[in-house]
Design a protein around this motif. Structure first.
Motif, PDB file in Angstrom:
ATOM      1  N   LEU A  10      14.436  -5.597 -16.562  1.00  0.00           N
ATOM      2  CA  LEU A  10      15.095  -4.395 -15.984  1.00  0.00           C
ATOM      3  C   LEU A  10      14.302  -3.642 -15.133  1.00  0.00           C
ATOM      4  CD1 LEU A  10      17.404  -2.337 -16.187  1.00  0.00           C
ATOM      5  CD2 LEU A  10      16.095  -1.115 -18.027  1.00  0.00           C
ATOM      6  N   THR A  11      12.884  -3.575 -15.408  1.00  0.00           N
ATOM      7  CA  THR A  11      11.983  -2.894 -14.316  1.00  0.00           C
ATOM      8  C   THR A  11      12.065  -3.721 -13.196  1.00  0.00           C
ATOM      9  OG1 THR A  11      10.598  -2.133 -16.333  1.00  0.00           O
ATOM     10  CG2 THR A  11       9.576  -2.436 -14.087  1.00  0.00           C
ATOM     11  N   ALA A  12      11.911  -5.121 -13.061  1.00  0.00           N
ATOM     12  CA  ALA A  12      12.036  -5.995 -12.012  1.00  0.00           C
ATOM     13  C   ALA A  12      13.299  -5.661 -11.055  1.00  0.00           C
ATOM     14  CB  ALA A  12      11.968  -7.248 -12.188  1.00  0.00           C
ATOM     15  N   LYS A  13      14.289  -5.516 -11.737  1.00  0.00           N
ATOM     16  CA  LYS A  13      15.485  -5.287 -11.135  1.00  0.00           C
ATOM     17  C   LYS A  13      15.470  -3.894 -10.270  1.00  0.00           C
ATOM     18  CE  LYS A  13      18.573  -8.594 -12.753  1.00  0.00           C
ATOM     19  NZ  LYS A  13      19.668  -9.370 -11.915  1.00  0.00           N
ATOM     20  N   ILE A  14      15.068  -2.856 -11.195  1.00  0.00           N
ATOM     21  CA  ILE A  14      14.968  -1.585 -10.532  1.00  0.00           C
ATOM     22  C   ILE A  14      14.232  -1.627  -9.367  1.00  0.00           C
ATOM     23  CG2 ILE A  14      14.186   0.775 -10.953  1.00  0.00           C
ATOM     24  CD1 ILE A  14      15.099   0.463 -13.881  1.00  0.00           C
ATOM     25  N   GLN A  15      13.119  -2.190  -9.367  1.00  0.00           N
ATOM     26  CA  GLN A  15      12.227  -2.033  -8.256  1.00  0.00           C
ATOM     27  C   GLN A  15      12.814  -2.794  -7.067  1.00  0.00           C
ATOM     28  OE1 GLN A  15       8.790  -3.628 -10.391  1.00  0.00           O
ATOM     29  NE2 GLN A  15       7.729  -1.824 -10.394  1.00  0.00           N
ATOM     30  N   ALA A  16      13.525  -3.993  -7.295  1.00  0.00           N
ATOM     31  CA  ALA A  16      13.939  -4.778  -6.232  1.00  0.00           C
ATOM     32  C   ALA A  16      14.946  -3.928  -5.530  1.00  0.00           C
ATOM     33  CB  ALA A  16      14.649  -5.962  -6.898  1.00  0.00           C
ATOM     34  N   LEU A  17      15.983  -3.264  -6.436  1.00  0.00           N
ATOM     35  CA  LEU A  17      16.985  -2.384  -5.736  1.00  0.00           C
ATOM     36  C   LEU A  17      16.692  -1.135  -4.949  1.00  0.00           C
ATOM     37  CD1 LEU A  17      19.737  -2.090  -8.577  1.00  0.00           C
ATOM     38  CD2 LEU A  17      20.255  -3.058  -6.001  1.00  0.00           C
ATOM     39  N   LEU A  18      15.564  -0.650  -5.445  1.00  0.00           N
ATOM     40  CA  LEU A  18      14.904   0.302  -4.710  1.00  0.00           C
ATOM     41  C   LEU A  18      14.099   0.008  -3.396  1.00  0.00           C
ATOM     42  CD1 LEU A  18      13.142   2.604  -7.899  1.00  0.00           C
ATOM     43  CD2 LEU A  18      14.957   3.042  -6.398  1.00  0.00           C
ATOM     44  N   ARG A  19      13.461  -1.206  -3.503  1.00  0.00           N
ATOM     45  CA  ARG A  19      12.668  -1.666  -2.402  1.00  0.00           C
ATOM     46  C   ARG A  19      13.844  -2.344  -1.405  1.00  0.00           C
ATOM     47  NH1 ARG A  19      10.204  -4.852  -5.113  1.00  0.00           N
ATOM     48  NH2 ARG A  19      11.330  -6.758  -4.892  1.00  0.00           N
ATOM     49  N   ARG A  20      14.873  -2.711  -1.747  1.00  0.00           N
ATOM     50  CA  ARG A  20      15.864  -3.343  -0.680  1.00  0.00           C
ATOM     51  C   ARG A  20      16.702  -2.181  -0.212  1.00  0.00           C
ATOM     52  NH1 ARG A  20      18.054  -6.933  -4.213  1.00  0.00           N
ATOM     53  NH2 ARG A  20      19.854  -6.047  -4.923  1.00  0.00           N
ATOM     54  N   THR A  21      16.881  -1.277  -0.941  1.00  0.00           N
ATOM     55  CA  THR A  21      17.588   0.038  -0.144  1.00  0.00           C
ATOM     56  C   THR A  21      16.807   1.001   0.548  1.00  0.00           C
ATOM     57  OG1 THR A  21      18.989   0.073  -2.208  1.00  0.00           O
ATOM     58  CG2 THR A  21      18.982   1.937  -0.812  1.00  0.00           C
ATOM     59  N   TYR A  22      15.734   1.047   0.320  1.00  0.00           N
ATOM     60  CA  TYR A  22      14.538   2.175   0.896  1.00  0.00           C
ATOM     61  C   TYR A  22      13.651   1.656   1.911  1.00  0.00           C
ATOM     62  CZ  TYR A  22      17.411   4.973  -2.461  1.00  0.00           C
ATOM     63  OH  TYR A  22      18.268   5.774  -3.266  1.00  0.00           O
ATOM     64  N   ASP A  23      13.599   0.291   1.762  1.00  0.00           N
ATOM     65  CA  ASP A  23      12.983  -0.137   3.125  1.00  0.00           C
ATOM     66  C   ASP A  23      13.799   0.019   4.411  1.00  0.00           C
ATOM     67  OD1 ASP A  23      10.747  -0.595   1.667  1.00  0.00           O
ATOM     68  OD2 ASP A  23      11.011  -2.877   1.675  1.00  0.00           O
ATOM     69  N   TYR A  24      15.097   0.038   4.316  1.00  0.00           N
ATOM     70  CA  TYR A  24      15.916   0.260   5.428  1.00  0.00           C
ATOM     71  C   TYR A  24      16.337   1.544   5.759  1.00  0.00           C
ATOM     72  CZ  TYR A  24      15.700  -4.943   5.040  1.00  0.00           C
ATOM     73  OH  TYR A  24      15.251  -6.282   4.980  1.00  0.00           O
TER      74      TYR A  24
END
Length: 225
Positions: free
Chosen positions: A108-122
């Motif tokens: 779950l933590t990995a999924k959360i971090q991936a979504l945050l990274r994918r969204t807010y890098d852009y």
């Protein structure tokens, strides 16, 4: 710090995610009123939503649809209803990812971090402003009231956004004109009057009566509830 809005009625799961979130610098806040989810969302301005499917009052599909009307904030479904039909439906309704219960906290933590990274890098998630069940998406300029979109011109959106950002404060006519001028949209005193009048009529036609108030000699305001 990233804020996570968790729409979950299992306090054990909520507390476990809160505890893990703190270790990763995440602020996890649980839902307080299962009938006021869009209002809580607008007040909190989260960077990510974690949502169960089975909830009191209305299910997660309903609330995902309602949040998608006002925001592009990433939504992660966390549910025991994890058969293929529910997983596909969750994504089709606007969800960005799905984690099945029972779940591994590291996953779950990995999924959360991936979504945050994918969204807010852009792109940063622009705020959603709320008053009297009316939601204004600052990025798209779309105003939604009770599930219906209200079409706004660029000027109307800019006027309404400034007033809603400063709810409870009187905004002078000069400040409104300056804000529009800064955005390469020249508006003189008479044009501002016309724009505000047109915006009021549009709001009233959609059920938002007395949404924008006038303080004579000073300017306009949206009263606090």
């Amino acid at each position: 710090m990233y804020r996570i809005y968790m729409i979950e009625d299992d306090n054990g799961i909520l507390e476990a995610v809160k505890s893990r979130g703190e270790k990763w610098g995440l602020e996890v806040v649980g839902v307080k009123n299962f009938r006021k989810i869009p209002e809580e969302f607008a007040a909190m301005q989260p960077h990510l939503v974690i949502m169960d499917i089975g909830l009191p009052a209305f299910d997660g599909y309903h609330w995902c649809t309602e949040l998608r009307r006002i925001s592009k904030c990433p939504i992660l479904f966390l549910s025991s209803a994890s058969d293929n039909m529910n997983m596909v439906m969750a994504i089709n309704m606007g969800g960005d990812d799905f984690v099945a219960k029972p779940f591994d906290m590291d996953m779950l933590t990995a999924k959360i971090q991936a979504l945050l990274r994918r969204t807010y890098d852009y792109a940063e998630c622009m705020p959603v402003l709320e008053h009297r069940e009316a939601f204004l998406n600052v990025e798209s300029g779309v105003l939604t009231y009770r599930g219906e979109a209200v079409d706004l011109t660029k000027n109307e959106h800019r006027i309404l956004a400034l007033l809603m950002k400063n709810k409870g404060k009187v905004i002078s006519r000069e400040r409104l004109m300056d804000a529009l001028w800064e955005m390469d949209c020249y508006v003189d005193d008479n044009a501002l009057t016309v724009n505000v009048g047109r915006l009021r009529r549009k709001l009233e036609a959609n059920g938002l009566v007395d949404f924008i108030m006038t303080k004579f000699g000073e300017g306009y305001y949206i009263g606090e509830e």
